[in-house]
Scaffold this motif. Sequence first.
Motif, mmCIF file in Angstrom:
data_model
loop_
_atom_site.group_PDB
_atom_site.id
_atom_site.type_symbol
_atom_site.label_atom_id
_atom_site.label_comp_id
_atom_site.label_asym_id
_atom_site.label_seq_id
_atom_site.Cartn_x
_atom_site.Cartn_y
_atom_site.Cartn_z
ATOM 1 N N ALA A 57 0.858 -1.189 0.000
ATOM 2 C CA ALA A 57 0.000 0.000 0.000
ATOM 3 C C ALA A 57 0.893 1.238 0.000
ATOM 4 C CB ALA A 57 -0.906 0.001 1.224
ATOM 5 N N HIS A 58 0.732 2.088 -1.025
ATOM 6 C CA HIS A 58 1.509 3.325 -1.108
ATOM 7 C C HIS A 58 0.733 4.425 -0.395
ATOM 8 C CE1 HIS A 58 4.567 5.981 -2.632
ATOM 9 N NE2 HIS A 58 3.635 6.806 -3.108
ATOM 10 N N LYS A 59 1.360 5.036 0.615
ATOM 11 C CA LYS A 59 0.680 6.015 1.455
ATOM 12 C C LYS A 59 1.507 7.289 1.542
ATOM 13 C CE LYS A 59 -1.464 2.485 4.405
ATOM 14 N NZ LYS A 59 -2.855 2.872 4.578
ATOM 15 N N CYS A 76 6.157 10.025 2.058
ATOM 16 C CA CYS A 76 5.432 8.815 1.647
ATOM 17 C C CYS A 76 6.197 7.570 2.079
ATOM 18 C CB CYS A 76 5.257 8.782 0.131
ATOM 19 S SG CYS A 76 4.381 10.201 -0.576
ATOM 20 N N HIS A 77 5.493 6.468 2.154
ATOM 21 C CA HIS A 77 6.108 5.160 2.390
ATOM 22 C C HIS A 77 5.207 4.069 1.828
ATOM 23 C CE1 HIS A 77 3.656 5.769 6.113
ATOM 24 N NE2 HIS A 77 3.293 4.526 5.836
ATOM 25 N N ASN A 78 5.752 2.849 1.692
ATOM 26 C CA ASN A 78 5.001 1.673 1.274
ATOM 27 C C ASN A 78 4.780 0.760 2.477
ATOM 28 O OD1 ASN A 78 4.832 2.335 -1.500
ATOM 29 N ND2 ASN A 78 6.914 1.616 -1.820
ATOM 30 N N ALA A 79 3.527 0.405 2.709
ATOM 31 C CA ALA A 79 3.182 -0.558 3.755
ATOM 32 C C ALA A 79 3.046 -1.918 3.089
ATOM 33 C CB ALA A 79 1.892 -0.161 4.456
ATOM 34 N N THR A 80 3.954 -2.848 3.387
ATOM 35 C CA THR A 80 4.003 -4.138 2.694
ATOM 36 C C THR A 80 3.853 -5.291 3.678
ATOM 37 O OG1 THR A 80 6.408 -4.232 2.854
ATOM 38 C CG2 THR A 80 5.488 -3.183 0.902
ATOM 39 N N GLY A 81 3.478 -6.457 3.167
ATOM 40 C CA GLY A 81 3.364 -7.641 4.004
ATOM 41 C C GLY A 81 2.557 -8.731 3.345
ATOM 42 N N GLU A 102 -18.376 -12.269 -7.172
ATOM 43 C CA GLU A 102 -17.562 -12.855 -6.109
ATOM 44 C C GLU A 102 -17.441 -11.900 -4.930
ATOM 45 O OE1 GLU A 102 -13.676 -15.092 -6.868
ATOM 46 O OE2 GLU A 102 -12.935 -13.232 -5.930
ATOM 47 N N GLY A 103 -17.422 -12.479 -3.738
ATOM 48 C CA GLY A 103 -17.089 -11.752 -2.521
ATOM 49 C C GLY A 103 -15.836 -12.349 -1.905
ATOM 50 N N GLN A 104 -14.929 -11.496 -1.448
ATOM 51 C CA GLN A 104 -13.651 -11.944 -0.897
ATOM 52 C C GLN A 104 -13.342 -11.179 0.382
ATOM 53 O OE1 GLN A 104 -10.336 -11.900 -3.690
ATOM 54 N NE2 GLN A 104 -8.873 -11.463 -2.054
ATOM 55 N N GLY A 105 -12.806 -11.869 1.386
ATOM 56 C CA GLY A 105 -12.391 -11.231 2.631
ATOM 57 C C GLY A 105 -11.022 -11.736 3.057
ATOM 58 N N ASN A 106 -10.141 -10.827 3.467
ATOM 59 C CA ASN A 106 -8.764 -11.195 3.814
ATOM 60 C C ASN A 106 -8.290 -10.526 5.098
ATOM 61 O OD1 ASN A 106 -8.733 -12.110 0.953
ATOM 62 N ND2 ASN A 106 -6.526 -12.239 1.278
ATOM 63 N N TRP A 107 -7.530 -11.295 5.879
ATOM 64 C CA TRP A 107 -6.704 -10.702 6.920
ATOM 65 C C TRP A 107 -5.388 -10.271 6.278
ATOM 66 C CZ3 TRP A 107 -9.460 -15.226 7.696
ATOM 67 C CH2 TRP A 107 -10.458 -15.177 8.679
ATOM 68 N N ALA A 108 -4.785 -9.199 6.803
ATOM 69 C CA ALA A 108 -3.557 -8.682 6.205
ATOM 70 C C ALA A 108 -2.635 -8.147 7.294
ATOM 71 C CB ALA A 108 -3.869 -7.581 5.196
ATOM 72 N N ASP A 109 -1.373 -8.062 6.944
ATOM 73 C CA ASP A 109 -0.372 -7.447 7.828
ATOM 74 C C ASP A 109 0.579 -6.628 6.959
ATOM 75 O OD1 ASP A 109 1.232 -6.749 9.933
ATOM 76 O OD2 ASP A 109 2.259 -8.680 10.074
ATOM 77 N N PHE A 110 0.047 -5.512 6.426
ATOM 78 C CA PHE A 110 0.837 -4.599 5.611
ATOM 79 C C PHE A 110 1.249 -3.429 6.502
ATOM 80 C CE2 PHE A 110 -2.104 -5.673 1.763
ATOM 81 C CZ PHE A 110 -1.677 -6.987 1.802
ATOM 82 N N SER A 111 2.522 -3.175 6.632
ATOM 83 C CA SER A 111 2.977 -2.069 7.474
ATOM 84 C C SER A 111 4.198 -1.394 6.865
ATOM 85 C CB SER A 111 3.299 -2.555 8.892
ATOM 86 O OG SER A 111 4.362 -3.488 8.864
ATOM 87 N N GLY A 112 4.358 -0.104 7.177
ATOM 88 C CA GLY A 112 5.500 0.670 6.700
ATOM 89 C C GLY A 112 5.534 2.008 7.412
ATOM 90 N N SER A 113 6.644 2.711 7.300
ATOM 91 C CA SER A 113 6.791 3.976 8.010
ATOM 92 C C SER A 113 7.823 4.868 7.328
ATOM 93 C CB SER A 113 7.202 3.732 9.468
ATOM 94 O OG SER A 113 8.457 3.067 9.525
ATOM 95 N N ASN A 114 7.782 6.148 7.684
ATOM 96 C CA ASN A 114 8.802 7.105 7.252
ATOM 97 C C ASN A 114 8.924 8.222 8.288
ATOM 98 O OD1 ASN A 114 6.133 8.144 5.867
ATOM 99 N ND2 ASN A 114 7.507 9.928 5.913
ATOM 100 N N SER A 126 1.980 3.370 9.025
ATOM 101 C CA SER A 126 0.672 2.960 8.498
ATOM 102 C C SER A 126 0.571 1.445 8.512
ATOM 103 C CB SER A 126 0.477 3.453 7.064
ATOM 104 O OG SER A 126 0.652 4.848 6.971
ATOM 105 N N ARG A 127 -0.646 0.947 8.770
ATOM 106 C CA ARG A 127 -0.876 -0.494 8.740
ATOM 107 C C ARG A 127 -2.233 -0.789 8.118
ATOM 108 N NH1 ARG A 127 -0.305 -3.208 14.433
ATOM 109 N NH2 ARG A 127 -1.480 -1.365 15.087
ATOM 110 N N ILE A 128 -2.308 -1.893 7.384
ATOM 111 C CA ILE A 128 -3.577 -2.456 6.910
ATOM 112 C C ILE A 128 -3.715 -3.827 7.547
ATOM 113 C CG2 ILE A 128 -4.797 -3.412 4.916
ATOM 114 C CD1 ILE A 128 -3.625 -1.228 3.217
ATOM 115 N N ASP A 129 -4.832 -4.064 8.248
ATOM 116 C CA ASP A 129 -5.016 -5.361 8.912
ATOM 117 C C ASP A 129 -6.137 -6.194 8.305
ATOM 118 O OD1 ASP A 129 -7.239 -4.007 9.908
ATOM 119 O OD2 ASP A 129 -6.311 -3.659 11.860
#
Length: 249
Positions: A57-59, A76-81, A102-114, A126-129
Amino acid sequence: MKKILVGVIGAIALSLSAPASAADLAARPYVKAPTPIAAIYDWSGFYIGLNGGGGSAHKCWDNYTFAGVLVGGEGCHNATGGTVGGQLGYRMQSGNWVFGVEGQGNWADFSGSNTSVLFPAQLNRSRIDAFGLVTGQLGYAWNNVLFYVKGGGAVVGDKYDVFTTPGGVLLASARETRWGGTVGAGLEVGFAPNWSVGVEYDHIFSGNRTLTLNTAAGVAFQSDRVGQDVDLGLIRVNYRWGGPIIAKY
């Protein structure tokens, strides 16, 4: 003499009434073997599956006053995982064309910082969970190989933190559920009746959102507008029920 003549006549009558021998029967006509049946893979039906992969995720953070005046960009930073989840959908095939939802649901662990450009003593993280997708599909099938494109709506669970640097003391944080759109494409192969495996790429458009980050005591600390776009790469395995193979001459 009369007895001999009667016997000869009886023998002749018996031979005429006897069934024909195998040599006297007509040959059996040749019958052509049936034409082989070609198995055609049909993608129609409901399916359920699992997926896993990674994302980025580019933030970009821009600092604003609480009155809504831009102060400046914080960088800016990229939150990856990694991510893992599941999907449920339905497809209908007509000729080579395949239509689906289609319906889709996911758990995630994307994180990054600057480190903040405006406030060098702060680290923005930033984090996406979690995220979810609800999409329509349009595909084209070559027997058991399916290429498809998809598009629809997306929802992302985000968390934002501000820490001191150095030291890593948490100064403020915020959470949000962000809605947006998504487009993607995939390639899927049926490797057994009812089973398929594939790869998929998705892009989530999340736009910009202005957030208030609060301290642990609930006091407003700072206001930031955060822009976000997410790229996903997934491996998927599906199980389908409802007419996997049609026999066609």
